[in-house]
Design a protein around this motif. Structure first.
Motif, PDB file in Angstrom:
ATOM      1  N   PRO A  79      53.113  53.627  50.569  1.00  0.00           N
ATOM      2  CA  PRO A  79      52.765  53.264  49.166  1.00  0.00           C
ATOM      3  C   PRO A  79      51.659  54.292  48.509  1.00  0.00           C
ATOM      4  O   PRO A  79      50.692  54.485  49.129  1.00  0.00           O
TER       5      PRO A  79
ATOM      6  N   ASP B 198      49.947  54.192  45.621  1.00  0.00           N
ATOM      7  CA  ASP B 198      49.029  53.066  44.696  1.00  0.00           C
ATOM      8  C   ASP B 198      49.416  51.896  44.693  1.00  0.00           C
ATOM      9  O   ASP B 198      50.338  51.553  45.159  1.00  0.00           O
ATOM     10  N   SER B 199      48.532  51.031  43.753  1.00  0.00           N
ATOM     11  CA  SER B 199      48.740  49.787  43.693  1.00  0.00           C
ATOM     12  C   SER B 199      50.117  49.370  42.781  1.00  0.00           C
ATOM     13  O   SER B 199      50.749  48.350  43.458  1.00  0.00           O
TER      14      SER B 199
ATOM     15  N   PHE C   3      52.882  49.685  45.726  1.00  0.00           N
ATOM     16  CA  PHE C   3      52.890  48.520  46.471  1.00  0.00           C
ATOM     17  C   PHE C   3      53.378  47.392  45.632  1.00  0.00           C
ATOM     18  O   PHE C   3      54.139  46.477  46.539  1.00  0.00           O
ATOM     19  N   THR C   4      53.062  47.278  44.480  1.00  0.00           N
ATOM     20  CA  THR C   4      53.536  46.052  43.922  1.00  0.00           C
ATOM     21  C   THR C   4      55.158  46.122  43.693  1.00  0.00           C
ATOM     22  O   THR C   4      55.786  45.126  44.011  1.00  0.00           O
TER      23      THR C   4
ATOM     24  N   ALA D  80      50.874  46.862  54.152  1.00  0.00           N
ATOM     25  CA  ALA D  80      51.099  48.139  53.782  1.00  0.00           C
ATOM     26  C   ALA D  80      50.846  49.063  55.312  1.00  0.00           C
ATOM     27  O   ALA D  80      49.870  48.994  55.646  1.00  0.00           O
TER      28      ALA D  80
ATOM     29  N   ASP E 240      42.817  54.114  46.046  1.00  0.00           N
ATOM     30  CA  ASP E 240      43.956  53.840  45.814  1.00  0.00           C
ATOM     31  C   ASP E 240      44.255  52.835  47.135  1.00  0.00           C
ATOM     32  O   ASP E 240      45.058  51.800  46.958  1.00  0.00           O
TER      33      ASP E 240
ATOM     34  N   ILE F  29      45.277  48.588  47.166  1.00  0.00           N
ATOM     35  CA  ILE F  29      46.495  48.120  47.593  1.00  0.00           C
ATOM     36  C   ILE F  29      46.030  46.956  48.430  1.00  0.00           C
ATOM     37  O   ILE F  29      46.769  45.997  48.527  1.00  0.00           O
TER      38      ILE F  29
ATOM     39  N   ALA G 191      47.455  43.044  49.442  1.00  0.00           N
ATOM     40  CA  ALA G 191      48.190  43.184  50.802  1.00  0.00           C
ATOM     41  C   ALA G 191      47.808  41.935  51.762  1.00  0.00           C
ATOM     42  O   ALA G 191      46.569  41.487  51.597  1.00  0.00           O
TER      43      ALA G 191
END
Length: 392
Positions: free
Chosen positions: A224, A226-227, A230-231, A258, A268, A272, A276
């Protein structure tokens, strides 16, 4: 092991241990307390002299001892007892890195505390019916043909994941979302492949639970950025899980984490980590890595390693990514207790780097497993991470 053996140790082990102890006491190495403690434990029966010898041995000697014991069918009770003790007392988790079912089984057989990483696409190129059906699915064009091969792919891949989870024997099994870099496909096709993979994994978990095997599954979003990225992966993983597991989902032990690419920025990565359950640093992705200068010191629970020289003087190339130390520090500041491990195969010579970086888990090859487990507990002992004699 009988009390007589535990009290006296093997005669050969006692002689070598006594020689080692005398030699070490004569050298101003600063490790005399370790030898004194092990000597006391051996004399009082806490450990045998053979176990003390193994704990103090050089890594190559440990690996050689394991090979000889296996080759000649020698008694391994002292070694296995010591390895079991090291797993109980050592904070660093030692897992296997597996690209196949055979490697997964070999690592667990050698004492790995789980499968640290199996890339989602690995089984698709292992040969056999699964590889053939995957290729047919990729080459199919019509909707009905595509659906036909999708169902077959789910069925075969489920059987593969059942075997992997069974090989893990209830320990951690970390799987990254599939990305077949060798295949030309659109982003939509890649997403569909991950959907098939997740449904297969979830079906395998249900099957294992029905057979009485509890699974500790970790599903890793792949690289991923960035957040937000990942979201999106997190929502996708949970959506497929809810659709596949239905009412069984709350009872399944699944963590979502992640697999971070080396080039991700530290800020970043920290964002994340807030979301996580676990972080795995993908130390296998870049063949030629930049060096770091080793400035600064770790905070929190992993501070106090006491290594002043630059990290570049003794670190393994697999752990010398440009911003790895900064990234881990940044993650620790926002989520101090999250598990962070490296995916690449770590050797004993890398352990100082591992503790310096603040990793809580590593992956290693089956042949290095015993040496890494024993060297890790000894290093933590030297850094005062273990209490004294009563802990043994």
């Amino acid at each position: 092991m009988t009390e007589g053996k535990r009290g006296n140790g093997t005669e050969l082990g006692k002689r070598f241990y006594d020689m080692f102890s005398r030699g070490d006491r004569e050298r101003p190495t600063g490790n005399i307390n370790d030898v004194d403690l092990l000597s006391d434990l051996a004399m009082t029966g806490g450990i045998t002299h053979e176990e003390a010898l193994l704990l103090l041995a050089a890594p190559e000697d440990i690996e050689e001892a394991v090979r000889k014991k296996e080759a000649f069918g020698k008694d391994q009770s002292s070694l296995q007892r010591l390895l079991g003790w090291s797993d109980e007392k050592r904070r660093l988790k030692v897992l296997s890195r597996a690209a196949s079912l055979v490697q997964a089984s070999a690592g667990i057989d050698r004492g790995a505390q789980g499968i640290g990483l199996m890339r989602g696409e690995a089984a698709l190129h292992s040969g056999g019916p699964l590889s053939e059906v995957y290729r047919d699915w990729m080459e199919s064009r019509g909707e009905s043909e595509k659906q036909h091969y999708r169902l077959r792919l789910i069925s075969l891949w489920t059987e593969e994941w059942v075997s992997v989870l069974q090989a893990a024997r209830g320990y951690t099994c970390a799987v990254s979302l599939a990305w077949d870099t060798g295949a030309e496909c659109s982003s939509q096709e890649r997403l569909e492949l991950q959907d098939i993979q997740l449904e297969s994994v979830y079906r395998a978990v249900v099957r294992c639970q029905e057979e009485g095997l509890d699974c500790q599954l970790e599903l890793l979003a792949l690289w991923p950025l960035d957040s937000a990225d990942f979201t999106e992966a997190l929502d996708f993983i949970e959506e497929v899980g809810s659709q596949t597991l239905c009412h069984l989902k709350p009872s399944v032990d699944i963590k979502i984490g992640a697999l971070l690419h080396p080039d991700i920025s530290s800020s970043d990565a920290a964002d994340i980590a807030r979301l996580a359950d676990v972080i795995v640093m993908d130390t296998e992705s870049v063949p030629k890595l930049h060096l770091m200068d080793g400035k600064g010191s770790l905070e929190g629970a992993w501070r106090g390693v006491g290594l002043q020289e630059p990290i570049t003087e003794w670190a393994s190339p697999a752990l010398l990514q440009n911003n790895l130390e900064e990234t881990i520090q940044r993650i620790r500041r926002v989520k101090p207790h999250i598990g962070i491990r490296a995916s690449g195969e770590v050797n004993v010579s890398d352990l100082r780097t591992v503790y310096r970086l603040g990793l809580t888990g590593v992956c290693c090859a089956p042949t290095s497993m015993a040496a890494v487990r024993l060297a890790g507990v000894r290093l933590e002992w030297m850094m005062n991470r273990l209490p004294a004699a009563e802990e043994a």
